[in-house]
Design an enzyme around this catalytic site. Structure first.
Site, short mmCIF file in Angstrom:
data_model
loop_
_atom_site.label_atom_id
_atom_site.label_comp_id
_atom_site.label_asym_id
_atom_site.label_seq_id
_atom_site.Cartn_x
_atom_site.Cartn_y
_atom_site.Cartn_z
N GLY A 73 10.19 -4.87 95.48
CA GLY A 73 10.92 -4.55 94.25
C GLY A 73 11.83 -3.36 94.48
CD GLU A 74 10.71 1.07 95.52
OE1 GLU A 74 11.56 1.34 96.40
OE2 GLU A 74 9.59 1.60 95.49
#
Length: 588
Positions: free
Chosen positions: A548-549
């Site tokens: 993610g991120e």
């Protein structure tokens, strides 16, 4: 020398002020060694600091012994834990999230000391203010720090220790005072603002409130400063929507040029398709990847209370501080690829105060538990959606491509639940490992998703309704950001499963936004491939990521930038004056 003549050139003056304003307290270092010659220059700068009575009370202890460093690090941990107990609640969480030393990762540890006996009992200028020897040592520290910044090196001041422990571990005589424990090395990055300012620990004081005239408390009046013009260009509004745009002409022009570049036709493979797609979105004959930007939206989830993640909900806020400090994975990838990163709090269950490194767009402190109630009200969902949309519309016109990222403990559960609602599939088929949970936690996660679906499925009337009932503020913002990008003709590089679910909802809500979407990668999360198939998107990368991120989006944006560079830098056969009759029979 003339009266108005300055000893420094204009550029030299700017260099001095740049070192002053860009000096930072560094905590994270790269492993490269600092050359002895550079270190010597820095120590010479320190040694040339002014001192009371030319006392020069300083010594410099270079700590190269690993055992001593380890002992000092263990001492720091003990002192840091003691210091942490002085704070409570959100202030304590913020303190515990900060990296406050670089003892083990910095190439050089150095202690500046002050020998209080140097120069004898009576030192010129020290009779009435005996502590001027300590002040002099502080000037040496500042010289060292500014010189290091000019050399591209970072310095950190580690002050969480006890003086007597430094005396013991470093065998410092009793009459010598350790003034500063510094770490030195090439930093992972130089933050735009001091860490404690960007994380909201404290704001910078207004200089006009600090300057007195003649007596304490009598403020000095300064002439008003000229305000620089605001950056950024025209912001396209929703009434200037690009719906119905013609995108064929640019794609045809770019494809034609690609076929005539000095290479076998089609030899750049999928890169050629990405170049054409980018040109179509941007409506340009030469596609751009200038001023790329990652927008990372964060929010917390009520369902996280049911332990459906490998991490507790407080980790969302802690990771936000890591993003601001520049020490998370997305920071590293964005730096390596020249990508700007903006962090948006749209619903984190934490008060970040005035942290300058965060865009404050909070709708509410986390969503509700969707097993019991709607995660968001329709108004809350719309507010988060508009925050995402406006965040893109506010970007300067020089930004030619964006990537999307997210953070929120529990948001893979929320995204899986939305995916079940939109695709009509089961929780068993669409629920993956998220943050790396085991089979028992996955089973509990599936039960929670099924309970939420049984409560809400019959009432879901639209894709946005699915997000409101089952999702999170960051997911709504991601969907809004896609609409904003469509309105500005900006390509959107999706990250993993959660941004994919947001994209699916956005396309179901407004089908024309599909034209700006690019799948950055196919993640390891179980349902992501199915989501991309429904969106008819072919991912650029397949690296089994599940971080993610915006990490996968940023990696893909680096590849897209290379593709754009190839297209703009290469010449056609005609431009390169390579003329020959192509052997068409060879293609048979």
């Amino acid at each position: 020398m003339g009266e108005n003549r300055t000893p420094f050139s204009e550029e030299q003056i700017k260099g001095v002020y740049r070192a002053i304003h860009e000096r930072r307290d560094i905590r994270a270092y790269r492993p490269e060694a600092v050359e002895d010659g550079v270190l010597q220059r820095l120590l010479e700068a320190a040694h040339h600091a002014p001192s009371v009575g030319f006392m020069q009370p300083w010594n410099f202890i270079l700590i190269t012994d690993k055992a001593r460093r380890r002992a000092l690090y263990e001492h720091f941990l003990q002192c840091n834990e003691e210091a942490s107990q002085h704070f409570e609640g959100e202030r304590k969480l913020k303190y515990d999230s900060l990296k406050l030393q670089g003892i083990l990762d910095a190439p050089i540890n150095i202690v500046f000391t002050c020998d209080r006996s140097r120069g004898g009992k009576h030192v010129l200028g020290r009779n009435t203010i005996p502590d001027t020897d300590i002040y002099s040592t502080c000037l040496a520290i500042e010289n060292f720090w500014l010189a290091a910044r000019a050399e591209g090196l970072g310095v950190g001041w580690m002050s969480i220790h006890k003086i007597e422990t430094l005396h013991s571990i470093l065998e410092i005589p009793a009459h010598v005072l350790p003034v500063a424990y510094l770490t030195l090395g090439y930093p992972v990055s130089f933050p735009d603002a001091p860490l404690l300012e960007s994380t909201g620990w404290r704001a910078r004081e207004d200089l006009t409130n600090l300057v007195y005239e003649n007596v304490w408390g009598q403020l000095k009046e300064f002439a008003p400063k000229e305000q620089p013009p605001k950056a950024g260009g025209h912001i396209q509004t929703s009434t200037e929507s690009s719906a119905g745009r013609s995108i064929g002409r640019e794609a045809e022009t770019v494809r034609h040029r690609l076929d005539h570049l000095t290479k076998p036709r089609g030899s750049l493979g999928d890169l050629e398709d990405w170049i054409v797609h980018l040109a179509a979105i941007q409506k340009r004959n030469v596609p751009l990847c200038d001023h790329p930007h990652i927008l990372l939206f964060a929010g917390d989830h009520g369902i996280a209370a049911h332990h459906i993640s490998a991490y507790g909900q407080h980790v969302t806020a802690q990771m936000m501080y890591q993003y601001v400090a520049g020490t998370a994975a997305i920071n590293s990838i964005a730096r390596a690829n020249g990508i700007a990163l903006s962090i948006y709090d749209v619903g984190v269950n934490h008060d970040f105060g005035n942290a300058e490194g965060i865009q404050h767009r909070k709708v509410k402190m986390g969503t509700r538990d969707f097993q019991i109630d709607c995660a968001m009200t329709p108004d809350e969902c719309r507010a988060a959606y508009e925050h995402g949309r406006s965040s893109v519309l506010e970007l300067p016109d020089t930004c030619s491509i964006i990537g999307l990222g997210e953070m929120g403990i529990g948001n893979t559960t929320a995204a899986s639940t939305i995916a079940c609602a939109l695709l009509g599939d089961s929780a068993e088929n669409l629920t993956g490992a998220g943050t790396g949970i085991g089979p028992d936690t996955r089973k509990r996660k599936i039960e929670i998703i099924e309970k939420g679906l049984s409560l809400h499925r019959q009432q879901i009337a639209s894709p946005m309704d699915a997000i409101a009932r089952l999702g999170g503020y960051e997911i709504a913002s991601l969907a809004g950001a896609i609409e904003g990008a469509f309105e500005k003709n900006i390509p959107v590089v999706l990250d993993g499963f959660i941004t994919g679910v947001a994209a699916l909802a956005a396309v179901r809500h407004r089908p024309e936004v599909h034209s700006v979407l690019i799948a950055g990668h196919s993640s390891k999360e179980k349902a992501h491939a199915q989501i991309l198939a429904k969106l008819n998107l072919r991912p650029i990368l397949n690296l089994n990521l599940r971080l993610g991120e915006g990490s996968g989006a940023a990696l893909a944006m680096g590849l897209i930038a290379n593709a754009c560079r190839l297209y703009s830098d290469m010449k056609t056969f005609e431009e390169a004056n390579i003329i020959f009759a192509e052997n068409e029979q060879a293609r048979l």
